[in-house]
Design a protein around this motif. Structure first.
Motif, PDB file in Angstrom:
ATOM      1  N   LYS A   1      55.170  -2.995  -5.213  1.00 40.82           N
ATOM      2  CA  LYS A   1      54.549  -3.614  -6.389  1.00 40.82           C
ATOM      3  C   LYS A   1      54.017  -5.004  -6.034  1.00 40.82           C
ATOM      4  CE  LYS A   1      57.890  -1.286  -9.407  1.00 40.82           C
ATOM      5  NZ  LYS A   1      58.998  -1.497 -10.390  1.00 40.82           N
ATOM      6  N   ILE A   2      54.765  -5.726  -5.234  1.00 39.29           N
ATOM      7  CA  ILE A   2      54.326  -7.049  -4.784  1.00 39.29           C
ATOM      8  C   ILE A   2      53.041  -6.922  -3.971  1.00 39.29           C
ATOM      9  CG2 ILE A   2      54.893  -8.997  -3.281  1.00 39.29           C
ATOM     10  CD1 ILE A   2      57.851  -8.569  -4.107  1.00 39.29           C
ATOM     11  N   THR A   3      53.022  -5.970  -3.053  1.00 40.57           N
ATOM     12  CA  THR A   3      51.844  -5.758  -2.212  1.00 40.57           C
ATOM     13  C   THR A   3      50.615  -5.455  -3.065  1.00 40.57           C
ATOM     14  OG1 THR A   3      53.220  -4.913  -0.412  1.00 40.57           O
ATOM     15  CG2 THR A   3      50.874  -4.374  -0.350  1.00 40.57           C
ATOM     16  N   THR A   4      50.768  -4.559  -4.021  1.00 42.21           N
ATOM     17  CA  THR A   4      49.651  -4.185  -4.889  1.00 42.21           C
ATOM     18  C   THR A   4      49.170  -5.372  -5.720  1.00 42.21           C
ATOM     19  OG1 THR A   4      50.428  -1.899  -5.038  1.00 42.21           O
ATOM     20  CG2 THR A   4      48.928  -2.656  -6.759  1.00 42.21           C
ATOM     21  N   ALA A   5      50.118  -6.118  -6.288  1.00 41.70           N
ATOM     22  CA  ALA A   5      49.758  -7.246  -7.153  1.00 41.70           C
ATOM     23  C   ALA A   5      49.009  -8.322  -6.376  1.00 41.70           C
ATOM     24  CB  ALA A   5      51.016  -7.828  -7.796  1.00 41.70           C
ATOM     25  N   TYR A   6      49.524  -8.708  -5.208  1.00 36.39           N
ATOM     26  CA  TYR A   6      48.880  -9.754  -4.416  1.00 36.39           C
ATOM     27  C   TYR A   6      47.489  -9.312  -3.951  1.00 36.39           C
ATOM     28  CZ  TYR A   6      53.434 -12.186  -4.011  1.00 36.39           C
ATOM     29  OH  TYR A   6      54.620 -12.837  -4.253  1.00 36.39           O
ATOM     30  N   THR A   7      47.369  -8.043  -3.586  1.00 39.32           N
ATOM     31  CA  THR A   7      46.074  -7.526  -3.141  1.00 39.32           C
ATOM     32  C   THR A   7      45.045  -7.592  -4.252  1.00 39.32           C
ATOM     33  OG1 THR A   7      47.181  -6.050  -1.559  1.00 39.32           O
ATOM     34  CG2 THR A   7      44.899  -5.530  -2.145  1.00 39.32           C
ATOM     35  N   ARG A   8      45.440  -7.202  -5.444  1.00 39.83           N
ATOM     36  CA  ARG A   8      44.525  -7.262  -6.589  1.00 39.83           C
ATOM     37  C   ARG A   8      44.113  -8.693  -6.892  1.00 39.83           C
ATOM     38  NH1 ARG A   8      47.872  -3.204 -10.632  1.00 39.83           N
ATOM     39  NH2 ARG A   8      47.153  -1.208  -9.744  1.00 39.83           N
ATOM     40  N   ILE A   9      45.064  -9.603  -6.830  1.00 41.60           N
ATOM     41  CA  ILE A   9      44.766 -11.010  -7.116  1.00 41.60           C
ATOM     42  C   ILE A   9      43.805 -11.573  -6.074  1.00 41.60           C
ATOM     43  CG2 ILE A   9      45.780 -13.325  -7.154  1.00 41.60           C
ATOM     44  CD1 ILE A   9      48.241 -12.030  -8.503  1.00 41.60           C
TER      45      ILE A   9
END
Length: 375
Positions: free
Chosen positions: A195-203
């Protein structure tokens, strides 16, 4: 020198997370504050900078005390450069308070976790009601008076998936200085890492889009790492100096090596003494020796010079040891470094980003590689 005064354990909110511990009616006396100021001046070399930070609880419940403390500091007429910072929940912002902030060039950080679906679940008043609407109204007042203020959003395992929505929410509301920080008191497990990986990538993708459209925003998650790429990594002066040139003072006068270790003022392991009776030098030295990083795997990590594995209070809150990094922080830092490389490659010739970082170079007050406040 960083001097943080926890003015009160009291607060008008009852957030469902808070590293400041239980809330109760205990406020710092003016005499205690004066002794803290005297101590800070006595241990700071002439002409070195002193940063006085006020927090709590909610510091603006003690607005008159803040005024008295700053008046006392100004009466000392010292040669040291002085700055003032206040971390607030943003619900108590009167015209009188704003006038004072402007007059004394006080920098403020406002705790707000994003849209109502996120913020109002955790940051509630004493009756359990959400607080977003009143904070947004106060941010409008603040933005009309102040050239610079920042917001601080805390995310946990249950909200990290929506972190890009939080970022977009701030941008849509015209907020340009944004800190996104993990809840360091939460128990994170490996299920949160994707979830962290996905969130940071989107940001990171959203950050790139903004700059390609000539829209400037300061975001600690990206900006911190970009600065580190430019300077070759963290320097010693950037790193944790808790108990040496950084102190946190509880309302009781108890002394801690960092404000994020005060909690409800019952942590005997990290309490170094009391301003009225003195600091235990052996305790202070012992704490200082346990800062940094002792994880063996970190010494051979190819990105360790860009990693915040040295923050003693973050490490302590997440692992129980000030010199050991949690798995969550390791993953978070690795992903932040990776997505920032993508940002750098995408925007290395972007004029808006270039001007953004020239502003950092010209204004040290906005240097995001320094330790940040969590609220």
């Amino acid at each position: 020198m960083k001097i943080s005064l926890s003015l009160t354990h009291d607060c008008n909110l009852r957030c469902k997370y808070c590293y400041a511990g239980e809330k109760f009616h205990k406020t710092m006396t003016l005499q205690t504050a004066k002794e803290i100021v005297d101590f800070s001046i006595s241990i700071t070399p002439h002409h070195d900078h002193i940063d006085y930070s006020f927090f709590g609880g909610e510091p603006f419940l003690c607005f008159s005390l803040i005024q008295e403390i700053i008046s006392y500091i100004e009466s000392k007429k010292i040669s040291n450069p002085i700055t003032y910072n206040i971390t607030t929940n943003g619900t108590i912002i009167s015209d009188e308070i704003l006038d004072y902030i402007v007059a004394h060039d006080i920098k403020i950080s406002i705790s707000i976790d994003g849209p109502a679906s996120i913020h109002d679940k955790n940051r509630v008043d004493i009756h359990g009601n959400g607080t977003l609407d009143v904070i947004l109204e106060n941010i409008k007042k603040i933005s009309s008076r102040l050239d610079f203020f920042q917001v601080n959003a805390v995310y946990g395992a249950k909200t990290v998936e929506q972190l890009d929505k939080t970022f977009d929410f701030f941008v849509e509301n015209g907020i340009k200085n944004i800190h996104l920080n993990p809840n360091i008191t939460e128990k994170w497990d490996a299920s949160s890492f994707p979830k962290i990986t996905t969130a940071y990538t989107r940001i990171a993708k959203r950050y790139i889009e903004l700059y390609k459209n000539n829209k400037e925003v300061a975001l600690n998650l990206i900006d911190n790492k970009l600065i580190l790429f430019l300077k070759g990594g963290y320097e010693e002066e950037d790193k944790c100096s808790m108990g040496q040139s950084e102190f946190g003072f509880a309302p009781s006068g108890n002394v801690y090596p960092c404000e994020r270790l005060i909690g409800d003022d019952t942590n005997e392991e990290m309490c170094m003494g009391n301003i009225h009776t003195g600091i235990n030098p052996l305790k202070r030295c012992s704490i200082a020796q346990k800062t940094g990083n002792s994880n063996e795997e970190c010494s051979t990590c190819p990105v360790q010079q860009y990693c915040m594995n040295w923050c003693g209070c973050t490490n302590y809150n997440m692992t129980g040891y000030s010199d050991r990094v949690s798995a969550m922080l390791c993953h978070s830092e690795r992903v932040a470094i990776s997505v920032t490389k993508e940002v750098f490659n995408a925007l290395k010739n972007n004029e808006t980003l270039l001007n953004h970082f020239l502003n950092y170079a010209n204004n040290s007050k906005k240097n995001l590689t320094k330790e940040i406040d969590y609220a």
